[in-house]
Design a protein around this motif. Structure first.
Motif, PDB file in Angstrom:
ATOM      1  N   SER A 283      34.271 -53.732   3.590  1.00 41.29           N
ATOM      2  CA  SER A 283      34.455 -52.972   4.839  1.00 41.29           C
ATOM      3  C   SER A 283      34.392 -53.894   6.049  1.00 41.29           C
ATOM      4  N   VAL A 284      33.435 -54.813   6.058  1.00 39.78           N
ATOM      5  CA  VAL A 284      33.306 -55.747   7.174  1.00 39.78           C
ATOM      6  C   VAL A 284      34.543 -56.642   7.267  1.00 39.78           C
ATOM      7  N   MET A 285      35.010 -57.129   6.114  1.00 44.72           N
ATOM      8  CA  MET A 285      36.201 -57.973   6.129  1.00 44.72           C
ATOM      9  C   MET A 285      37.398 -57.212   6.669  1.00 44.72           C
ATOM     10  N   ALA A 286      37.507 -55.935   6.320  1.00 44.47           N
ATOM     11  CA  ALA A 286      38.612 -55.132   6.842  1.00 44.47           C
ATOM     12  C   ALA A 286      38.519 -54.980   8.351  1.00 44.47           C
ATOM     13  N   VAL A 287      37.276 -54.735   8.855  1.00 41.25           N
ATOM     14  CA  VAL A 287      37.099 -54.577  10.295  1.00 41.25           C
ATOM     15  C   VAL A 287      37.350 -55.901  11.022  1.00 41.25           C
ATOM     16  N   VAL A 288      36.914 -57.015  10.420  1.00 45.07           N
ATOM     17  CA  VAL A 288      37.099 -58.332  11.051  1.00 45.07           C
ATOM     18  C   VAL A 288      38.585 -58.675  11.190  1.00 45.07           C
ATOM     19  N   PHE A 289      39.369 -58.379  10.185  1.00 40.30           N
ATOM     20  CA  PHE A 289      40.786 -58.768  10.212  1.00 40.30           C
ATOM     21  C   PHE A 289      41.681 -57.706  10.847  1.00 40.30           C
ATOM     22  N   MET A 290      41.128 -56.554  11.184  1.00 39.65           N
ATOM     23  CA  MET A 290      41.965 -55.514  11.779  1.00 39.65           C
ATOM     24  C   MET A 290      42.462 -55.884  13.187  1.00 39.65           C
ATOM     25  N   PRO A 291      41.605 -56.359  14.136  1.00 36.44           N
ATOM     26  CA  PRO A 291      42.110 -56.723  15.475  1.00 36.44           C
ATOM     27  C   PRO A 291      43.126 -57.865  15.451  1.00 36.44           C
ATOM     28  N   PRO A 292      42.876 -58.975  14.687  1.00 35.66           N
ATOM     29  CA  PRO A 292      43.922 -60.002  14.639  1.00 35.66           C
ATOM     30  C   PRO A 292      45.243 -59.484  14.090  1.00 35.66           C
ATOM     31  N   THR A 293      45.156 -58.567  13.103  1.00 36.28           N
ATOM     32  CA  THR A 293      46.381 -57.979  12.557  1.00 36.28           C
ATOM     33  C   THR A 293      47.109 -57.172  13.619  1.00 36.28           C
ATOM     34  N   LEU A 294      46.345 -56.459  14.450  1.00 34.74           N
ATOM     35  CA  LEU A 294      46.952 -55.681  15.528  1.00 34.74           C
ATOM     36  C   LEU A 294      47.669 -56.583  16.520  1.00 34.74           C
ATOM     37  N   ILE A 295      47.022 -57.686  16.918  1.00 38.81           N
ATOM     38  CA  ILE A 295      47.635 -58.625  17.872  1.00 38.81           C
ATOM     39  C   ILE A 295      48.893 -59.244  17.272  1.00 38.81           C
ATOM     40  N   ALA A 296      48.775 -59.682  15.998  1.00 35.32           N
ATOM     41  CA  ALA A 296      49.948 -60.274  15.355  1.00 35.32           C
ATOM     42  C   ALA A 296      51.079 -59.263  15.234  1.00 35.32           C
ATOM     43  N   SER A 297      50.722 -57.991  15.013  1.00 32.14           N
ATOM     44  CA  SER A 297      51.766 -56.956  14.897  1.00 32.14           C
ATOM     45  C   SER A 297      52.468 -56.728  16.225  1.00 32.14           C
ATOM     46  N   ILE A 298      51.685 -56.792  17.325  1.00 30.78           N
ATOM     47  CA  ILE A 298      52.297 -56.570  18.644  1.00 30.78           C
ATOM     48  C   ILE A 298      53.333 -57.650  18.944  1.00 30.78           C
ATOM     49  N   TYR A 299      52.936 -58.916  18.707  1.00 31.74           N
ATOM     50  CA  TYR A 299      53.849 -60.007  19.020  1.00 31.74           C
ATOM     51  C   TYR A 299      54.884 -60.238  17.930  1.00 31.74           C
ATOM     52  N   GLY A 300      54.793 -59.487  16.886  1.00 30.04           N
ATOM     53  CA  GLY A 300      55.822 -59.582  15.862  1.00 30.04           C
ATOM     54  C   GLY A 300      56.881 -58.506  16.007  1.00 30.04           C
ATOM     55  N   MET A 301      56.712 -57.627  17.014  1.00 29.48           N
ATOM     56  CA  MET A 301      57.706 -56.577  17.230  1.00 29.48           C
ATOM     57  C   MET A 301      59.017 -57.183  17.736  1.00 29.48           C
ATOM     58  N   ASN A 302      60.099 -56.664  17.282  1.00 27.23           N
ATOM     59  CA  ASN A 302      61.424 -57.226  17.579  1.00 27.23           C
ATOM     60  C   ASN A 302      62.040 -56.547  18.810  1.00 27.23           C
ATOM     61  N   PHE A 303      61.332 -56.724  19.971  1.00 27.37           N
ATOM     62  CA  PHE A 303      61.886 -56.223  21.230  1.00 27.37           C
ATOM     63  C   PHE A 303      62.463 -57.395  22.022  1.00 27.37           C
ATOM     64  N   LYS A 304      63.486 -57.104  22.797  1.00 27.04           N
ATOM     65  CA  LYS A 304      64.145 -58.173  23.555  1.00 27.04           C
ATOM     66  C   LYS A 304      63.296 -58.670  24.699  1.00 27.04           C
ATOM     67  N   SER A 305      62.557 -57.752  25.351  1.00 20.79           N
ATOM     68  CA  SER A 305      61.782 -58.127  26.533  1.00 20.79           C
ATOM     69  C   SER A 305      60.287 -58.024  26.218  1.00 20.79           C
ATOM     70  N   ILE A 306      59.681 -59.161  25.921  1.00 22.20           N
ATOM     71  CA  ILE A 306      58.227 -59.278  25.772  1.00 22.20           C
ATOM     72  C   ILE A 306      57.803 -60.440  26.657  1.00 22.20           C
ATOM     73  N   PRO A 307      57.086 -60.167  27.748  1.00 19.01           N
ATOM     74  CA  PRO A 307      56.841 -61.216  28.765  1.00 19.01           C
ATOM     75  C   PRO A 307      56.203 -62.466  28.201  1.00 19.01           C
ATOM     76  N   GLU A 308      55.236 -62.316  27.265  1.00 20.33           N
ATOM     77  CA  GLU A 308      54.513 -63.490  26.798  1.00 20.33           C
ATOM     78  C   GLU A 308      55.368 -64.439  25.978  1.00 20.33           C
ATOM     79  N   LEU A 309      56.521 -63.952  25.483  1.00 16.81           N
ATOM     80  CA  LEU A 309      57.356 -64.813  24.663  1.00 16.81           C
ATOM     81  C   LEU A 309      57.944 -65.975  25.454  1.00 16.81           C
TER      82      LEU A 309
END
Length: 334
Positions: free
Chosen positions: A278-304
């Motif tokens: 359970s702890v490992m799942a909680v620990v890796f959940m936020p990094p997975t969320l961040i990676a998912s956001i920047y892995g979205m295939n949108f044309k306009s993402i300012p940080e890119l």
């Protein structure tokens, strides 16, 4: 096999002489105890003709109905009990049925196993049965001595099991740092508790069957005005047996407590494993969320378009993973 026992007086004490006889031999009239061990049908017929009784079969000795275990027939009293014994070279002892047939001054025992209690009694009776003449030996006295030997053996077994349970109790609650060794120890403990519990349960069943016999004898002796010392011996043996039953009940209760404690420790170990996942799942959940956001295939993402966007995302994922871990340690959940 047929073993006969004859009384003999030597050195001021009554001895019990034991010897085996063949089918062609004549059973002496002064025989007071005939011990049948795994008898053949021919041997049963020989004893039946001599003692005027009917030898029960092995199947009849396995009945559990009281009316089939304690009864009187043609002036002979039949009493069947169960005694702890090695059965068919099994690793753990089992219960062996033994029938005591008392007719007049003669005792006949029928058994298909050789319990330790019988060997103890025959060795003791071969040395001495008490002071007095040969007339002091009787089937009733031998029966009382055999039951007493069974109870003495039961006391030894319960004492040994109590010592083993005490040692197990210490192992259950001792602290072990190595998780793999702790899990193996808990599994071994569960198996040992199961074996001890089964043995104590069998011993208690044996004591209950002996208690039925003693209660039947006590009622018979009281009705027939048996000698006072014989009645006192039966009452004393009955009190000892009942105290052993209470001790067996105590050991069974202790085993149940240790079993519950061991299962509780096993559950704790399982909870620790689930907690880790359970702890490992909680620990890796936020990094997975961040990676998912920047892995979205949108044309306009300012940080890119930022030159430090990739390192920034990596730092955000590390911080997002470390923060829950530090929080859990601070709360002492880990």
């Amino acid at each position: 096999m047929i073993f006969i026992h004859q009384p003999a007086v030597g050195a001021g004490a009554t001895l019990l002489e034991r010897r085996i006889i063949d089918l062609q031999d004549t059973i002496p009239e002064d025989t007071i105890w005939l011990d049948l061990i795994r008898p053949s049908r021919e041997e049963e017929l020989k004893v039946e003709a001599f003692a005027g009784i009917e030898v029960p079969t092995r199947e009849e000795m396995k009945d559990i109905e009281p009316s089939e275990l304690l009864y009187v027939e043609d002036g002979a009293r039949y009493m069947t009990g169960r005694v702890l014994s090695k059965v068919s070279d099994a690793e753990e002892p089992g219960l062996a049925g033994i029938t005591f047939i008392l007719r007049g001054n003669r005792l006949v025992t029928v058994r298909h196993e050789e319990p330790q209690a019988f060997r103890m009694y025959t060795q003791r009776a071969g040395r001495s049965m008490g002071n007095g003449s040969a007339s002091a030996a009787s089937g009733e006295a031998i029966l009382a001595g055999l039951i007493e030997a069974v109870i003495d053996r039961a006391a030894d077994v319960l004492q040994l099991q109590g010592e083993r349970i005490d040692r197990l109790s210490g192992k259950i609650f001792e602290v072990q740092e190595d998780p793999s060794a702790r899990n193996t120890a808990l599994q071994d403990t569960l198996r040992a508790l199961g074996r001890h519990g089964d043995l104590i349960s069998k011993q208690r069943e044996s004591l209950v069957s002996m208690e039925r016999i003693l209660l039947s004898l006590s009622a018979t002796y009281r009705t027939n005005k048996a000698p006072r010392d014989l009645r006192e011996d039966v009452r004393s043996t009955l009190r000892d047996l009942q105290s052993l039953e209470e001790h067996a009940t105590f050991l069974s209760t202790k085993i149940q407590f240790l079993l519950d404690a061991t299962l509780g420790l096993v559950n704790l170990e399982q909870n620790n494993i689930i907690k880790l996942f359970s702890v490992m799942a909680v620990v890796f959940m936020p990094p997975t969320l961040i990676a998912s956001i920047y892995g979205m295939n949108f044309k306009s993402i300012p940080e890119l378009d930022l030159s430090f966007g990739y390192p920034m995302a990596l730092v955000m994922m590390v911080v997002a993973a470390v923060f829950p871990y530090v929080f859990f340690r601070w709360k002492k959940w880990l």
